[in-house]
Design a protein around this motif. Sequence first.
Motif, PDB file in Angstrom:
ATOM      1  N   UNK A  77       0.830  -1.204   0.000  1.00  0.00           N
ATOM      2  CA  UNK A  77       0.000   0.000   0.000  1.00  0.00           C
ATOM      3  C   UNK A  77       0.866   1.256   0.000  1.00  0.00           C
ATOM      4  N   UNK A  78       1.910   1.254   0.794  1.00  0.00           N
ATOM      5  CA  UNK A  78       2.754   2.447   0.893  1.00  0.00           C
ATOM      6  C   UNK A  78       3.476   2.744  -0.423  1.00  0.00           C
ATOM      7  N   UNK A  79       4.066   1.705  -1.021  1.00  0.00           N
ATOM      8  CA  UNK A  79       4.896   1.942  -2.204  1.00  0.00           C
ATOM      9  C   UNK A  79       4.129   1.958  -3.525  1.00  0.00           C
ATOM     10  N   UNK A  80       2.951   1.348  -3.563  1.00  0.00           N
ATOM     11  CA  UNK A  80       2.157   1.378  -4.795  1.00  0.00           C
ATOM     12  C   UNK A  80       1.056   2.438  -4.771  1.00  0.00           C
ATOM     13  N   UNK A  81       0.733   2.940  -3.592  1.00  0.00           N
ATOM     14  CA  UNK A  81      -0.397   3.876  -3.503  1.00  0.00           C
ATOM     15  C   UNK A  81       0.002   5.201  -2.855  1.00  0.00           C
ATOM     16  N   UNK A  82       0.395   5.161  -1.595  1.00  0.00           N
ATOM     17  CA  UNK A  82       0.618   6.397  -0.843  1.00  0.00           C
ATOM     18  C   UNK A  82       1.742   7.239  -1.438  1.00  0.00           C
ATOM     19  N   UNK A  83       2.859   6.633  -1.701  1.00  0.00           N
ATOM     20  CA  UNK A  83       4.001   7.385  -2.238  1.00  0.00           C
ATOM     21  C   UNK A  83       3.735   7.932  -3.645  1.00  0.00           C
ATOM     22  N   UNK A  84       3.283   7.111  -4.598  1.00  0.00           N
ATOM     23  CA  UNK A  84       3.027   7.660  -5.937  1.00  0.00           C
ATOM     24  C   UNK A  84       1.929   8.721  -5.970  1.00  0.00           C
ATOM     25  N   UNK A  85       0.859   8.513  -5.204  1.00  0.00           N
ATOM     26  CA  UNK A  85      -0.218   9.512  -5.207  1.00  0.00           C
ATOM     27  C   UNK A  85       0.224  10.814  -4.545  1.00  0.00           C
ATOM     28  N   UNK A  86       1.030  10.724  -3.499  1.00  0.00           N
ATOM     29  CA  UNK A  86       1.506  11.960  -2.868  1.00  0.00           C
ATOM     30  C   UNK A  86       2.400  12.741  -3.826  1.00  0.00           C
ATOM     31  N   UNK A  87       3.245  12.050  -4.576  1.00  0.00           N
ATOM     32  CA  UNK A  87       4.083  12.726  -5.570  1.00  0.00           C
ATOM     33  C   UNK A  87       3.217  13.330  -6.670  1.00  0.00           C
ATOM     34  N   UNK A  88       2.235  12.576  -7.131  1.00  0.00           N
ATOM     35  CA  UNK A  88       1.343  13.067  -8.181  1.00  0.00           C
ATOM     36  C   UNK A  88       0.580  14.317  -7.732  1.00  0.00           C
ATOM     37  N   UNK A  89       0.028  14.282  -6.533  1.00  0.00           N
ATOM     38  CA  UNK A  89      -0.716  15.443  -6.040  1.00  0.00           C
ATOM     39  C   UNK A  89       0.197  16.634  -5.802  1.00  0.00           C
ATOM     40  N   UNK A  90       1.424  16.388  -5.381  1.00  0.00           N
ATOM     41  CA  UNK A  90       2.376  17.490  -5.203  1.00  0.00           C
ATOM     42  C   UNK A  90       2.694  18.152  -6.543  1.00  0.00           C
ATOM     43  N   UNK A  91       2.927  17.345  -7.558  1.00  0.00           N
ATOM     44  CA  UNK A  91       3.262  17.890  -8.878  1.00  0.00           C
ATOM     45  C   UNK A  91       2.080  18.632  -9.481  1.00  0.00           C
ATOM     46  N   UNK A  92       0.889  18.053  -9.396  1.00  0.00           N
ATOM     47  CA  UNK A  92      -0.280  18.698 -10.002  1.00  0.00           C
ATOM     48  C   UNK A  92      -0.741  19.919  -9.208  1.00  0.00           C
ATOM     49  N   UNK A  93      -0.363  20.022  -7.952  1.00  0.00           N
ATOM     50  CA  UNK A  93      -0.738  21.183  -7.151  1.00  0.00           C
ATOM     51  C   UNK A  93       0.219  22.344  -7.267  1.00  0.00           C
ATOM     52  N   UNK A  94       1.281  22.195  -8.047  1.00  0.00           N
ATOM     53  CA  UNK A  94       2.297  23.251  -8.167  1.00  0.00           C
ATOM     54  C   UNK A  94       1.703  24.525  -8.765  1.00  0.00           C
ATOM     55  N   UNK A  95       0.823  24.392  -9.739  1.00  0.00           N
ATOM     56  CA  UNK A  95       0.231  25.562 -10.380  1.00  0.00           C
ATOM     57  C   UNK A  95      -0.617  26.349  -9.376  1.00  0.00           C
ATOM     58  N   UNK A  96      -1.396  25.617  -8.576  1.00  0.00           N
ATOM     59  CA  UNK A  96      -2.225  26.302  -7.569  1.00  0.00           C
ATOM     60  C   UNK A  96      -1.371  26.976  -6.505  1.00  0.00           C
ATOM     61  N   UNK A  97      -0.305  26.311  -6.074  1.00  0.00           N
ATOM     62  CA  UNK A  97       0.576  26.922  -5.075  1.00  0.00           C
ATOM     63  C   UNK A  97       1.232  28.175  -5.626  1.00  0.00           C
ATOM     64  N   UNK A  98       1.656  28.135  -6.885  1.00  0.00           N
ATOM     65  CA  UNK A  98       2.282  29.306  -7.514  1.00  0.00           C
ATOM     66  C   UNK A  98       1.288  30.460  -7.611  1.00  0.00           C
ATOM     67  N   UNK A  99       0.038  30.175  -8.018  1.00  0.00           N
ATOM     68  CA  UNK A  99      -0.977  31.223  -8.114  1.00  0.00           C
ATOM     69  C   UNK A  99      -1.301  31.788  -6.738  1.00  0.00           C
ATOM     70  N   UNK A 100      -1.376  30.929  -5.729  1.00  0.00           N
ATOM     71  CA  UNK A 100      -1.653  31.388  -4.370  1.00  0.00           C
ATOM     72  C   UNK A 100      -0.527  32.282  -3.875  1.00  0.00           C
TER      73      UNK A 100
END
Length: 81
Positions: A29-52
Amino acid sequence: MWIVAIAWIYVVVLMAATEPTVVAGIMTFAFYCALPLSILFYITGAKRRRQRGRTQQSRHQVRPRRESPADDMDDGGGDGD
Protein backbone atom coordinates in the motif's frame (compact mmCIF):
# COMPACT_ATOMS: atom_id res chain seq x y z
CA MET A 1 -8.52 13.28 -11.33
CA TRP A 2 -10.07 12.46 -7.98
CA ILE A 3 -12.03 9.55 -9.43
CA VAL A 4 -8.83 8.07 -10.88
CA ALA A 5 -7.05 8.44 -7.54
CA ILE A 6 -9.93 6.80 -5.67
CA ALA A 7 -10.03 3.95 -8.16
CA TRP A 8 -6.27 3.45 -7.83
CA ILE A 9 -6.55 3.39 -4.04
CA TYR A 10 -9.26 0.74 -4.33
CA VAL A 11 -7.10 -1.41 -6.62
CA VAL A 12 -4.07 -1.14 -4.37
CA VAL A 13 -6.09 -1.93 -1.24
CA LEU A 14 -7.27 -5.13 -2.94
CA MET A 15 -3.68 -5.92 -3.94
CA ALA A 16 -2.48 -5.31 -0.39
CA ALA A 17 -5.25 -7.53 1.02
CA THR A 18 -3.99 -10.49 -1.01
CA GLU A 19 -0.43 -10.26 0.31
CA PRO A 20 0.62 -13.19 2.53
CA THR A 21 1.68 -11.05 5.52
CA VAL A 22 0.44 -7.83 7.07
CA VAL A 23 3.85 -6.20 6.65
CA ALA A 24 3.87 -7.04 2.94
CA GLY A 25 0.36 -5.57 2.64
CA ILE A 26 1.40 -2.36 4.34
CA MET A 27 4.50 -2.07 2.17
CA THR A 28 2.45 -2.73 -0.96
CA PHE A 29 0.00 0.00 0.00
CA ALA A 30 2.75 2.45 0.89
CA PHE A 31 4.90 1.94 -2.20
CA TYR A 32 2.16 1.38 -4.79
CA CYS A 33 -0.40 3.88 -3.50
CA ALA A 34 0.62 6.40 -0.84
CA LEU A 35 4.00 7.39 -2.24
CA PRO A 36 3.03 7.66 -5.94
CA LEU A 37 -0.22 9.51 -5.21
CA SER A 38 1.51 11.96 -2.87
CA ILE A 39 4.08 12.73 -5.57
CA LEU A 40 1.34 13.07 -8.18
CA PHE A 41 -0.72 15.44 -6.04
CA TYR A 42 2.38 17.49 -5.20
CA ILE A 43 3.26 17.89 -8.88
CA THR A 44 -0.28 18.70 -10.00
CA GLY A 45 -0.74 21.18 -7.15
CA ALA A 46 2.30 23.25 -8.17
CA LYS A 47 0.23 25.56 -10.38
CA ARG A 48 -2.23 26.30 -7.57
CA ARG A 49 0.58 26.92 -5.07
CA ARG A 50 2.28 29.31 -7.51
CA GLN A 51 -0.98 31.22 -8.11
CA ARG A 52 -1.65 31.39 -4.37
CA GLY A 53 1.85 32.75 -3.79
CA ARG A 54 1.40 35.41 -6.45
CA THR A 55 -1.96 36.41 -4.97
CA GLN A 56 -0.51 36.72 -1.48
CA GLN A 57 2.45 38.66 -2.81
CA SER A 58 0.23 41.11 -4.69
CA ARG A 59 -1.97 41.57 -1.61
CA HIS A 60 1.11 42.27 0.46
CA GLN A 61 2.36 44.88 -2.00
CA VAL A 62 -1.02 46.64 -2.24
CA ARG A 63 -1.39 46.97 1.53
CA PRO A 64 -0.06 50.30 2.86
CA ARG A 65 2.87 49.91 5.19
CA ARG A 66 2.62 51.12 8.75
CA GLU A 67 5.46 52.98 10.36
CA SER A 68 5.17 51.11 13.66
CA PRO A 69 2.58 49.07 15.56
CA ALA A 70 2.32 51.89 18.11
CA ASP A 71 0.72 54.12 15.46
CA ASP A 72 -2.40 51.92 15.57
CA MET A 73 -2.87 52.25 19.33
CA ASP A 74 -5.28 54.87 20.61
CA ASP A 75 -4.71 55.75 24.24
CA GLY A 76 -7.75 57.99 24.42
CA GLY A 77 -5.89 61.29 24.28
CA GLY A 78 -4.11 62.95 27.13
CA ASP A 79 -0.47 63.53 27.66
CA GLY A 80 0.66 60.00 26.86
CA ASP A 81 1.12 58.70 30.41
